[in-house]
Structures are given as C-alpha cells and as structure tokens.
Design an enzyme around this catalytic site. Structure first.
Site: not given
Ligand code: 3H9
Length: 719
Positions: A61, A100, A103
């Site tokens: 999400a 998500g 999911e």
């Molecule tokens: C969910 O899914 C809820 C659902 O179950 C239910 C819904 C009803 N959204 O980390 P990075 C941005 S909850 C928005 O430096 P990497 C991040 O802020 C979600 N933005 O890169 C950054 O922005 P900026 C569950 C996001 O390569 C840029 O992307 N998912 C999101 O080191 C680069 O990120 C998670 O918890 C997001 N979901 O790592 C995953 N994700 O450049 C969260 C990233 O402006 N994300 N951004 O600073 C991560 O763990 C890491 O970002 C990932 C990439 C491993 C994907």
C-alpha cells in the site's frame, strides 16, 4: 499507473507503473481494477499476468496515503475480483512483493518468483496488520505456525524460502515475467477453485491455543507495550477458527483499532524519518543529491578496543580491505584474534566465507600511507588523539580522509592539527559497532562536502543508518543523554529507587531502564569522564557547596557507587547486584538502598513518593528539551534526525516514534507547562528550563513535527 498489453495473442499483461516501488496508490488500484475488468471481459484473453515495472513487483500500500482519507477504490474488492475471476491470473514477482504487494500476489492463482525476489508482510513494522486479506489467506496457504511467524515479525523471506513454504509455485533465474506468461498459457482451462486461497481450509494444529499463547508471550516480551503483533495473533486466530468472510471482518476491525492508534502513526513516522535522515545538507548548499562520494576500497582502523574491533568487522564484511593498528604487540595479537573470531562467527551466521584475506594487522602507522580512509578509535583523550592525527597527517597521502570515532570531543580541534582539515570528519559508531545500526557523521566547520558524502555513503555501505550532525560536545545523542541521566539520579536523591525508575521507563517501552542499561554499559566510563571534567575526584574545587558543581545541581551518587568498585555487570555489582561478574540478571541490592538512605539523611533530604508520571516527564521531557536546543543551535537538521538517532542508537521504543515525535504527540503546550513547573521546583537545573524553540512552536500553535523545520530554518545551521 498500470500498463495493459496483450502478449502471445491471448495473455493480458498488466504492469504496475508507480516508481520507485510500484506502491498501490489510489490511481494504481483504480488502474488494476480497470485492467482486470478489461481482461476478464475480452474474449481474446485467456489468462492474465500481473508484474511490476523496473524489476519490482510491488512494495505494498502507498504508506503516504495513510495520513489522509481513503480515496479511490479500496484494495480488498479489487483483490477479491482478481481471485474470483474465471481466467487464470499469474503473479510475476521480481524484486519485492511486500505488504499489499504480497496480498496482491496471494489473490493471483499462481505465483512465479525470480530467485532474487524477497517477499513478506511487514505491516507489523508499521504498527498495523496485513489488512487486505493477508492475515486470512496466508494461514490458509501455509498453515498457522509459519504464517504466524511471518505476520508477527514482518520478516522478509527469499524466493527459495517462499517456494519451500508453498507460497510460490516456481522460482526462476530468468525473466519472471516471460516465465509467467508461458506458465499462464499452460494453465488455461485448468480448474481454478483449488487455486483460490480464500476457499482453502486453514490447516489447524491440535495445539492451536498453546501455540497462540506461546506467540503472545513471546511478542509481549520482545515488543513490550506494542499493539500490532498482538492484533496480528488475533487475526491469525480468526483465520484458524472462522470462515473466510468472518475472518475478513475481524481483520478489518483489528485494523481499524490499530490504524487509529498513536502507535501506527509513530511507526509510520519512523519509516519516513529513517529515509529522510540520509538526506543531509551543509550551509554551503552542498547536499546528498549534489555531492559525489569517493569510493573507499581500503581503510585503516587505529585502536583495537571494543569500538575499533567492531569497526574493522563492519568494514571487512562489506569487502573493504582494512589495516588494523595497535600500539603494543600484546594488544595487537589480542585484537587480531578477537576480530578474526568475530568475522568467522558473522560469516557462519550469514552462510558466507569470512573475508579474512582483507585484513592486515600492524604496529606501525607508516603502513597506512596508501589507504583511502582512516578511522581513529583510540582512547577518548584529546591529547592522544591530536598526536595520532598529527602523525597521520605526515604519514598518509594528502588525499586520505581522516575520521575519528570520538563520542563527543571536538572534531574541528583534531582537523586543526592536520594538513587537510577539509578531509576530516567524525564517524561516531555505537557499541558494539558491528551490531549497532547507528552512525553519527560529524560535520566539522571545515569538513568538505566530498568528505561528508563519503562518510555517509560508507556508513550506508556498511548497513548503517547514517545521520549527519554538527560538531558540539557529545554531538546529538550523547549531548541529549546527559540531562536524561541527570534527571534519573536527581530522582534517586529525592526518594525514588533504581528499580522504580527502571520499571517506569520499561513500562513506557524501553527494553531496559536507565540504571540496568548503565550497568550493562559499565559505570566506570562515565566516572572517568566526570573526573576528567573536574566534576568529581581530587580536582574538584573545594569551594563548591555540596551537591553543586560549576554553579548547578550535581548528584554525586553515581561517583559514590563507583568508589565502591561497583562498575556494573562486569564486576557483578552496580546499581543492582548480580550472581557473579558478567551475569545479566539484575536484582535489587539492599546495599544501594542503604547507600541512598544514608545519603539522603546526610543531606537532610526528606524522601517523597514519586509517581511514574513524574519519572517519565522529567526524564523524557528534559531529553526532548535538549533536542529542541540542538535544533536551535543547528546541530541537527530536523527533528526526524534526532528521533532516528534515538531509535537506532539508544533503543528508544519505536512505537513512541522517538523523543521529538513523542513530545509532539503528548502536546507541546503540555510539555512546556510541565517543564516550567519542574524548572520552578528545581531552578538550579538549567536543562529543565524550556528551550526557546519549544516556546516558539507553542506560540505558533504547536505545528506537527513534520512542519517544525519551517520554524528552525531561520535559525543558525551548522549543517
Ligand atoms: C500495506 O501494504 C498495508 C496493506 O496490508 C493493507 C492495506 C489495506 N509507500 O526504502 P527505500 C518510498 S502497508 C510509499 O529508500 P529501498 C520511500 O519512502 C505497506 N512510499 O528503497 C522512499 O521514498 P523517498 C507494506 C514508499 O530500495 C522510496 O520509496 N509495505 C513505500 O532501500 C525508496 O524507498 C512495506 O512496509 C510504500 N509502501 O527499499 C514496504 N515503500 O525516495 C515498505 C517505499 O522519497 N518499503 N517507499 O525517500 C520498503 O520496505 C522498502 O522501501 C523497499 C525498497 C524494500 C520496498
């Protein structure tokens, strides 16, 4: 937001296009729903493949959307429509399938993953739970024990592990998308009902209650006071005991409770704060995105004490060759053996071979003439450090970067004794350096942007969370720690016990209260620093009235504890007693109780009952108050940086967001009022006097923490 193409004449290929992680923002959800409708209604289409652009399936999400009201189609009906469709849908997972995104993959009828892909449900780390059916589908697919572990920890797993657990159907080293298209073509016409995970029966173990109880105990111990893992367990119980539709209802109720809690906000703040912290700026205008770091291939570490050894390991395990220097043969040999042992254990744990060939041990600084960067980690003594820097300045080639691991001394004074002050910076690691994630990069007034860029990027390479800070005594973390520790000892004088203070802080969420933590770290270090700064010992000015130093209130109890040879866990005695030296089980010690009583009666202090609320307010409001002063002084660029330092360097509970976020949630007006109250009661404690920035923020209507920067901008920045 999603591209729709027809490939191989009959496969609809839907590609999520929302860089950088293809998060499921409102336009992406809308585009998936429209694309699926199109695929299902087009008679030419026999199967569907869903993938993500740029080799990333989906990061879940869009967390940024959580702050506002829901816009666009909700995720659950979009996912349900994919699963219920009559045409096979295959997820082609490259990069990540998280939250998500995972999911979304679970509602597809088949999942093909690239061998380098990572999957997981990290919602718990954001203070929520997988609420688009993840908590109900995953247990049905892989059983309760495995699903419980993945959902309550948020752990990412490899494609291979996902295959073993039965989450994915195939792992490939080739293009996952092309493989998925082939797979989809072969699936046409096969029955889909057994592929709809929501229709499976959850394999329910006979000892379900015991299993869930054990998981509950474990998360309560590991994540004290945190709601999300407990809610995850309840959701998994629903998956085991309820039909799918009722389980979904339960999942949604639990999500609503979590979503509206301050904890979810705190966790999500931490997520973005951690990413913001790497974005440094110097007064010159140089910043993270316009300054090029140098590549560091070789480094030297001077001093093989606890810190030095940890730094050597951190460098070597990311492939940097390291020359480690000690001043005496015995210390060098001892350090060598310990470093090799640490690297071997580390390599074994990670299933790789130890990079011992990268190491060289020497007694001579002359061997450092060709290294790219030096990190000095000798004893915390300015005269000694200056001698080392003068020597390095002569020995190393003129382009070598010279960094110091000092935990609070003046980095610019060290730069001043070298022939290259622009190439000097602080790299303040936290102990043990190969474990702790935090790195304070200390920017001296003469440090060049290239030096800072290099130190920050080297920190990142070593897996650290690096934060740029200004050059002031104690930098950010240790500067704030002092008033916090002072309050704890003042509370002892006034009537509290170490156990009571620790319990209040542990109930707040710290894994260890301040006294148990001090016993672990060793009490002698602080004692030596106090002696060196003339606060205790023979150099104390005899004109000081009792319990006052340098014009302010001073509590000598920590010195009295050390005078008895009680240095903490390592001596088996400290603020607590232990069964033997090195033991970790802290027990209240009647001798400390006695010492406190004697002390109070000597100074005529009438002990009073102190509430947990007072303990929390005095310790934590004073901590944040110093944080405000640091922002005022321009020693940290933003409150997020301070919070990240406290989260990663001082184990501040994540569900509280960090000291600055915490006070913003309490309400700045209340914090100001309480600090004024305590300062009135203790006018000889300057740290209790509310800072100018706190007053200014309250006067401006207490803006949210993300907006404070606008009020700080006008102040003088050292960053
Ligand atoms: C969910 O899914 C809820 C659902 O179950 C239910 C819904 C009803 N959204 O980390 P990075 C941005 S909850 C928005 O430096 P990497 C991040 O802020 C979600 N933005 O890169 C950054 O922005 P900026 C569950 C996001 O390569 C840029 O992307 N998912 C999101 O080191 C680069 O990120 C998670 O918890 C997001 N979901 O790592 C995953 N994700 O450049 C969260 C990233 O402006 N994300 N951004 O600073 C991560 O763990 C890491 O970002 C990932 C990439 C491993 C994907």
């Amino acid at each position: 937001m999603a591209r729709y193409e027809l490939v191989k004449r009959s496969v609809a290929l839907i590609t999520l296009t929302n860089p950088p992680v293809n998060a499921l923002s409102s336009p992406v959800r809308h585009a998936i729903a429209k694309s699926m409708e199109r695929a299902l209604s087009d008679p030419k289409v026999t199967a569907v493949v869903i993938c993500g652009e740029n080799g990333r399936f989906c990061g879940g999400a869009d967390i940024r959307e959580f702050a506002g009201p829901l816009r666009g189609p909700p995720l659950i009906p979009v996912l349900d429509a994919i699963e219920a469709g009559r045409k096979p849908v295959v997820a082609a997972i490259e990069g990540v399938a998280l939250g998500g995104g995972f999911e979304l993959a679970l509602v597809c009828h088949y999942r093909i993953a690239h061998s380098k892909a990572r999957l997981g449900l990290p919602e718990v780390t954001l203070g929520i739970l997988p609420a688009a059916g993840g908590s109900q589908r995953l247990p049905r697919l892989i059983g309760i024990p495995a699903a419980l572990e993945l959902i309550t920890t948020g752990r990412h797993i490899s494609a291979q592990e996902a295959l073993k657990l039965g989450i994915v159907d195939q792992v490939t080293d080739q293009n996952a998308c092309e493989m998925a298209v082939e797979f989809a073509l072969k699936s046409v016409g096969k029955p889909l009902s057994s592929r709809r995970v929501s229709m499976l029966t959850t394999p329910c173990p006979p000892d379900l209650d015991a299993l869930l109880e054990a998981a509950t105990m474990q998360v309560k111990k590991k994540a004290r006071g945190v709601m999300a893992p407990l809610a995850c367990i309840q959701a998994v119980r629903a998956a085991a005991t309820m039909p799918f539709s009722k389980g979904m209802k339960r999942e949604s109720e639990l999500m609503t409770t979590l979503f509206n809690s301050g904890q979810a906000q705190a966790f999500q703040y931490c997520f973005f704060a951690q990413r913001t912290a790497g974005k440094w700026t110097l007064p010159s205008g140089a910043q993270w995105n316009n300054s090029k770091p140098r590549e560091i291939r070789s480094a030297a570490v001077i001093g093989l004490g606890t810190m030095g050894r940890g730094i050597v390991v951190s460098l070597a395990r990311v492939g940097i060759s390291v020359i480690a220097v000690e001043s005496e043969k015995k210390l060098l040999e001892n350090g060598r053996q310990m470093v090799i042992g640490m690297l071997e254990r580390d390599a074994k744990r990670r299933g790789v071979s130890a990079s011992l060939n990268l190491l060289k041990f020497t007694l001579s600084l002359q061997d450092l003439k060709d290294v790219d960067l030096v990190i000095e980690a000798v004893f915390e003594d300015m005269a000694l450090k200056k001698r080392v820097f003068q020597e390095l300045s002569k020995v190393c080639r003129p382009t070598t970067l010279l960094c110091t691991n000092t935990s609070g001394l003046d980095v610019d004074a060290l730069a001043g004794v070298t022939n290259r002050p622009h190439l000097v910076a602080g790299m303040h690691f936290f102990s043990p350096a190969h474990v702790m994630k935090l790195l304070e990069v200390v920017c001296g007034p003469r440090s060049s942007s290239e030096t800072i860029a290099t130190a920050m990027s080297l920190g990142k390479k070593m897996g650290k969370v690096s934060v740029a800070v200004g050059n002031c005594p104690g930098f950010v973390g240790n500067r704030m720690l002092k008033p916090y520790l002072d309050q704890a000892t003042f509370l002892l004088e006034e009537g509290a016990t170490p156990e009571q203070i620790d319990k209040a802080l542990e109930d707040f969420g710290f894994a260890m209260g301040v006294f148990r933590m001090s016993d672990l770290a060793g009490l002698d270090v602080g004692w030596r620093v106090r002696k060196e700064s003339g606060l205790t010992g023979p150099d104390v000015d005899s004109k000081n009235p009792p319990r006052r130093r340098q014009g302010h209130r001073y509590c000598p109890i920590p010195d009295m504890v050390c005078e008895q040879g009680r240095f903490g866990q390592k001596t088996g005695r400290g603020w607590y007693m232990y069964d033997k030296p090195g033991d970790t089980n802290a027990k209240p010690d009647p001798l400390i109780q006695n010492l406190l009583e004697t002390y109070r009666s000597r100074y005529g202090i009438q002990p009073r009952n102190i509430s947990d609320q007072e303990i929390i307010e005095r310790c934590l409001f004073v901590l944040a108050n110093e944080g405000f002063r640091i922002l005022e002084d321009g020693m940290a660029a933003r409150p997020e940086d301070i919070d990240v330092i406290y989260l990663f360097g001082y184990a501040f509970p994540r569900h509280r967001g960090g000291p600055m976020f915490y006070v913003s949630m309490v309400g700045l007006e209340r914090v100001l009022e309480r600090l004024e109250h305590y300062h009135q009661a203790h006018p000889d404690v300057p740290h209790l006097e509310p800072s100018a920035l706190l007053k200014k923020l309250v006067a401006c209507g207490s803006p949210p923490v993300q907006k404070w920067r606008e009020y700080i901008k006008t102040m003088h920045s050292h960053l």
